[in-house]
Design an enzyme around this catalytic site. Sequence first.
Site, PDB file in Angstrom:
ATOM      1  N   HIS A 228       0.812  -1.210   0.000  1.00 43.86           N
ATOM      2  CA  HIS A 228       0.000   0.000   0.000  1.00 43.86           C
ATOM      3  C   HIS A 228       0.850   1.266   0.000  1.00 43.86           C
ATOM      4  CE1 HIS A 228      -3.392   2.538  -0.127  1.00 43.86           C
ATOM      5  NE2 HIS A 228      -2.747   3.289   0.724  1.00 43.86           N
ATOM      6  N   TYR A 232       1.570   5.362  -2.576  1.00 45.91           N
ATOM      7  CA  TYR A 232       1.799   6.784  -2.291  1.00 45.91           C
ATOM      8  C   TYR A 232       3.194   7.217  -2.732  1.00 45.91           C
ATOM      9  CZ  TYR A 232      -2.618   6.325  -0.069  1.00 45.91           C
ATOM     10  OH  TYR A 232      -3.944   6.064   0.139  1.00 45.91           O
ATOM     11  N   HIS A 379      -9.716   0.874 -11.108  1.00 47.18           N
ATOM     12  CA  HIS A 379      -9.311   1.814 -10.055  1.00 47.18           C
ATOM     13  C   HIS A 379      -7.875   2.291 -10.258  1.00 47.18           C
ATOM     14  CE1 HIS A 379      -8.102   3.242  -6.068  1.00 47.18           C
ATOM     15  NE2 HIS A 379      -7.256   2.225  -5.952  1.00 47.18           N
TER      16      HIS A 379
HETATM   17 FE1  HAS Z   1      -5.762   1.959  -4.338  1.00 43.06          FE
HETATM   18  C1  HAS Z   1      -5.931  -1.471  -4.794  1.00 43.06           C
HETATM   19  C2  HAS Z   1      -7.881   1.712  -1.648  1.00 43.06           C
HETATM   20  C3  HAS Z   1      -5.388   5.340  -3.700  1.00 43.06           C
HETATM   21  C4  HAS Z   1      -3.122   2.077  -6.549  1.00 43.06           C
HETATM   22  N1  HAS Z   1      -4.751   0.591  -5.471  1.00 43.06           N
HETATM   23  C5  HAS Z   1      -4.990  -0.763  -5.540  1.00 43.06           C
HETATM   24  C6  HAS Z   1      -4.083  -1.371  -6.477  1.00 43.06           C
HETATM   25  C7  HAS Z   1      -3.260  -0.370  -6.949  1.00 43.06           C
HETATM   26  C8  HAS Z   1      -3.697   0.856  -6.308  1.00 43.06           C
HETATM   27  C9  HAS Z   1      -2.105  -0.512  -7.929  1.00 43.06           C
HETATM   28  O1  HAS Z   1      -8.893  -0.488   0.208  1.00 43.06           O
HETATM   29  C10 HAS Z   1      -4.067  -2.846  -6.873  1.00 43.06           C
HETATM   30  C11 HAS Z   1      -3.031  -3.674  -6.196  1.00 43.06           C
HETATM   31  C12 HAS Z   1      -3.109  -5.061  -6.749  1.00 43.06           C
HETATM   32  O2  HAS Z   1      -2.500  -5.326  -7.798  1.00 43.06           O
HETATM   33  O3  HAS Z   1      -3.824  -5.890  -6.165  1.00 43.06           O
HETATM   34  N2  HAS Z   1      -6.539   3.276  -2.976  1.00 43.06           N
HETATM   35  C13 HAS Z   1      -7.425   2.982  -1.993  1.00 43.06           C
HETATM   36  C14 HAS Z   1      -7.810   4.200  -1.287  1.00 43.06           C
HETATM   37  C15 HAS Z   1      -7.106   5.228  -1.883  1.00 43.06           C
HETATM   38  C16 HAS Z   1      -6.298   4.632  -2.915  1.00 43.06           C
HETATM   39  C17 HAS Z   1      -8.766   4.326  -0.156  1.00 43.06           C
HETATM   40  N3  HAS Z   1      -4.534   3.430  -5.008  1.00 43.06           N
HETATM   41  C18 HAS Z   1      -4.528   4.737  -4.598  1.00 43.06           C
HETATM   42  C19 HAS Z   1      -3.471   5.461  -5.250  1.00 43.06           C
HETATM   43  C20 HAS Z   1      -2.822   4.537  -6.063  1.00 43.06           C
HETATM   44  C21 HAS Z   1      -3.508   3.280  -5.891  1.00 43.06           C
HETATM   45  C22 HAS Z   1      -3.163   6.914  -5.017  1.00 43.06           C
HETATM   46  C23 HAS Z   1      -1.639   4.721  -6.947  1.00 43.06           C
HETATM   47  C24 HAS Z   1      -1.058   5.855  -7.239  1.00 43.06           C
HETATM   48  N4  HAS Z   1      -6.747   0.434  -3.442  1.00 43.06           N
HETATM   49  C25 HAS Z   1      -7.509   0.537  -2.309  1.00 43.06           C
HETATM   50  C26 HAS Z   1      -7.930  -0.802  -1.867  1.00 43.06           C
HETATM   51  C27 HAS Z   1      -7.356  -1.716  -2.768  1.00 43.06           C
HETATM   52  C28 HAS Z   1      -6.633  -0.908  -3.730  1.00 43.06           C
HETATM   53  C29 HAS Z   1      -8.754  -1.159  -0.727  1.00 43.06           C
HETATM   54  C30 HAS Z   1      -7.483  -3.245  -2.740  1.00 43.06           C
HETATM   55  C31 HAS Z   1      -8.521  -3.675  -3.696  1.00 43.06           C
HETATM   56  C32 HAS Z   1      -8.589  -5.173  -3.808  1.00 43.06           C
HETATM   57  O4  HAS Z   1      -9.579  -5.748  -3.316  1.00 43.06           O
HETATM   58  O5  HAS Z   1      -7.680  -5.787  -4.362  1.00 43.06           O
HETATM   59  C33 HAS Z   1      -7.132   6.700  -1.462  1.00 43.06           C
HETATM   60  O6  HAS Z   1      -5.827   7.135  -1.196  1.00 43.06           O
HETATM   61  C34 HAS Z   1      -7.778   7.573  -2.504  1.00 43.06           C
HETATM   62  C35 HAS Z   1      -7.957   9.012  -2.012  1.00 43.06           C
HETATM   63  C36 HAS Z   1      -8.295   9.957  -3.117  1.00 43.06           C
HETATM   64  C37 HAS Z   1      -9.239  10.900  -3.104  1.00 43.06           C
HETATM   65  C38 HAS Z   1      -9.431  11.802  -4.309  1.00 43.06           C
HETATM   66  C39 HAS Z   1      -9.058  13.256  -4.029  1.00 43.06           C
HETATM   67  C40 HAS Z   1      -9.099  14.057  -5.286  1.00 43.06           C
HETATM   68  C41 HAS Z   1      -8.110  14.849  -5.751  1.00 43.06           C
HETATM   69  C42 HAS Z   1      -8.295  15.494  -7.088  1.00 43.06           C
HETATM   70  C43 HAS Z   1      -8.055  16.981  -7.147  1.00 43.06           C
HETATM   71  C44 HAS Z   1      -8.477  17.533  -8.462  1.00 43.06           C
HETATM   72  C45 HAS Z   1      -7.690  18.255  -9.292  1.00 43.06           C
HETATM   73  C46 HAS Z   1      -8.252  18.680 -10.606  1.00 43.06           C
HETATM   74  C47 HAS Z   1      -6.289  18.643  -9.000  1.00 43.06           C
HETATM   75  C48 HAS Z   1     -10.122  11.100  -1.935  1.00 43.06           C
HETATM   76  C49 HAS Z   1      -6.860  15.102  -4.998  1.00 43.06           C
HETATM   77  C50 HAS Z   1      -8.842  20.043 -10.544  1.00 43.06           C
HETATM   78  C51 HAS Z   1      -9.501  20.340 -11.803  1.00 43.06           C
HETATM   79  C52 HAS Z   1     -10.063  21.519 -12.124  1.00 43.06           C
HETATM   80  C53 HAS Z   1     -10.667  21.690 -13.453  1.00 43.06           C
HETATM   81  C54 HAS Z   1     -10.100  22.665 -11.219  1.00 43.06           C
HETATM   82 CU    CU Z   2      -3.893  -0.065  -0.792  1.00 39.96          CU
END
Ligand code: HAS
Ligand code: CU
Length: 557
Positions: A228, A232, A379
Amino acid sequence: MAYVDDFPTDARIVRWNMAVAFLALGVGGLFGMVQALHRTGVFRGFVSSADYYTVLTGHGVLLALVFTTFALAGLFTWGVTRSLDRSLPSPRFSMAWFSLMLVGAITAAVTILGGLVPSMPLSADVLYTFYAPMKAHPLFYIGLTLFIVGSWLAGVDWFRTYWHWRGDNPDERIPLQTFMVLTTMLMWYISSAGVAVEVLFFLLPWSLGLIAEVDPLLTRTLFWYFGHPVVYFWLMPAYFIWYTVLPKLSGGRLFSDPLARVVFVLFLLLSTPVGFHHQYVDPGIPEGFKFIAMTNTMFLLLPSLLTAFTVVASIEHGGRQRGGEGRLGWLRTLPWDEPAFAGCVLAGLMFAAGGFSGMINAGMNINYLVHNTLWVPGHFHLTVGTASALTFMAAGYWLFPQITGNRLRFRTLATIQPYLWFIGMTFMSNAMHRAGLAGIPRRTAEPQYDSVTFQGVVGGVSEMRLQIALGGTLLFVALLLFLIVVFGTWLGGDGTDSLRVNSSIPAPLSGPEHSPKILDNLKLWTAVAIVLIVLAYGLPLSALVADGLFAPGSPPI
Ligand code: HAS
Ligand code: CU
Ligand code: HEM
């Protein structure tokens, strides 16, 4: 003056790291398209289904590990030297860690791809997560070890630069970019220790035949202890760009430096004690500890939600500085035709969606619905595959002129590229999420569903597979455009245009003086991070090893 004029030797390190990163991205992306096409059931000519797993391992390792880490090393080298206004102390040491990472990456890649050549005794069809019971040729683990040790030494290089600076500036606050680099690397040291133990004490000796068996659950647990936080490690360099470069690209300033520091401290504290959210379905880990991991994961949303607020506020400030008015009118004045800006913002938009699917993954009960289905690749192609990858590409558009001294070439291609990536990823990732809900598994060359017919496609499984293939192809085309632009800029210019890049970064609206000094106390935060890890992992890990280090299974606690 451009960066390359002020820091010629560091610019070379940045260039080399970025070049390796983007080459890995090119090869890995090609594999991705092959997978997307193969899974339609129709376009299967590229690889056999048996070789699919070799290609998939190559895709995961080259993109999730090699591309991301080299891109991070390039960006962080730039950020540390720029923000401290001093070079890395020893060019030889810097070349040493770069070479170690490169040799490690090539060794691992050759071992994986050797699996495609029947006459070669190499193979590593273990996927990028490589835990037991799958076993690779020892060279794969040796390559990984060199690669990780190289990344540790890179961190030492940045810390040393910082300590030298600290000697000359005993009372100053750590400049924001360096603060981000140091907190990220502290998190990396803590978390990658887990994978180092897994590889050095278990997988490598097992693959060499020195030990007869390993405990698969223990290796999985050690992997996810690292697996995990590593996400990050991919995200924080993207945030580093969103906080320190994107506000300027928007035409404004960072809204709040203290909030940015809080975010990075929270990542250091909370990234690691959540690994069990990848193991909700693993037997042998008590439910209570899975529950703690879930709770910590929900807290871990906070730094990203703070980021959404701060980064959007900074972009809005930029839009208003450029004359935008009204509630949403500022959006129109933003530089949408500037590839570095568009790339970062489109990456941010996709990350918002990826964050929501992450929250769904994290719920212990709903995870049972999506685990091991295509939902999960849906995702992470929004998170690492776009939030990180598209941001690194966008940063490339901004940095390559500065680190080569050449003006950005093929501007039109650069302008459309982020949009093409966005469209391709919308098709691919949306269809992957839907396919996952329909129960289609990930990591298989033979999804057991109807093969594609071109009639009656709409609304069914076939339509989802076609969208994945269409999206994957658009993504690969976008990738080619990107490679033409950056390598064209590097190799095709004459170094006379460096003054055309405005590389200055304006001070934030609210500076570090508005935050307590304790935020910069890295020793304190590291200590708290370790305490949290002991609480989350101490008991379950000790139960796992209580029946012998190498014996499968564990007695109940
Ligand atoms: Fe994840 C599985 C939960 C974030 C990558 N994740 C994965 C796997 C990868 C991965 C590679 O709880 C698969 C691993 C495998 O091969 O089995 N993940 C989360 C949660 C977050 C999260 C709660 N993941 C990431 C990030 C990754 C990533 C970051 C890579 C960089 N993930 C999981 C879980 C699994 C999982 C379970 C297991 C699933 C399973 O069953 O196998 C949080 O950190 C996400 C928080 C994000 C937010 C969004 C905030 C929005 C922002 C956007 C700002 C907008 C802008 C645009 C700048 C709350 C910051 C503005 C535009 C205008 C026009 C003004
Ligand atoms: Cu994770
Ligand atoms: C898996 C396609 C870019 C990281 C996959 C899969 C497909 C795919 C179809 C699922 C295979 C399966 O589960 O059977 C593509 C395409 C891309 C692309 C077409 C763009 C050209 C990326 C990028 C990253 C990435 C930029 C990361 C930086 C991964 C990872 C896996 C994966 C980590 C999981 C591998 C595994 O399950 O072991 N990709 N991808 N991909 N992709 Fe991508």
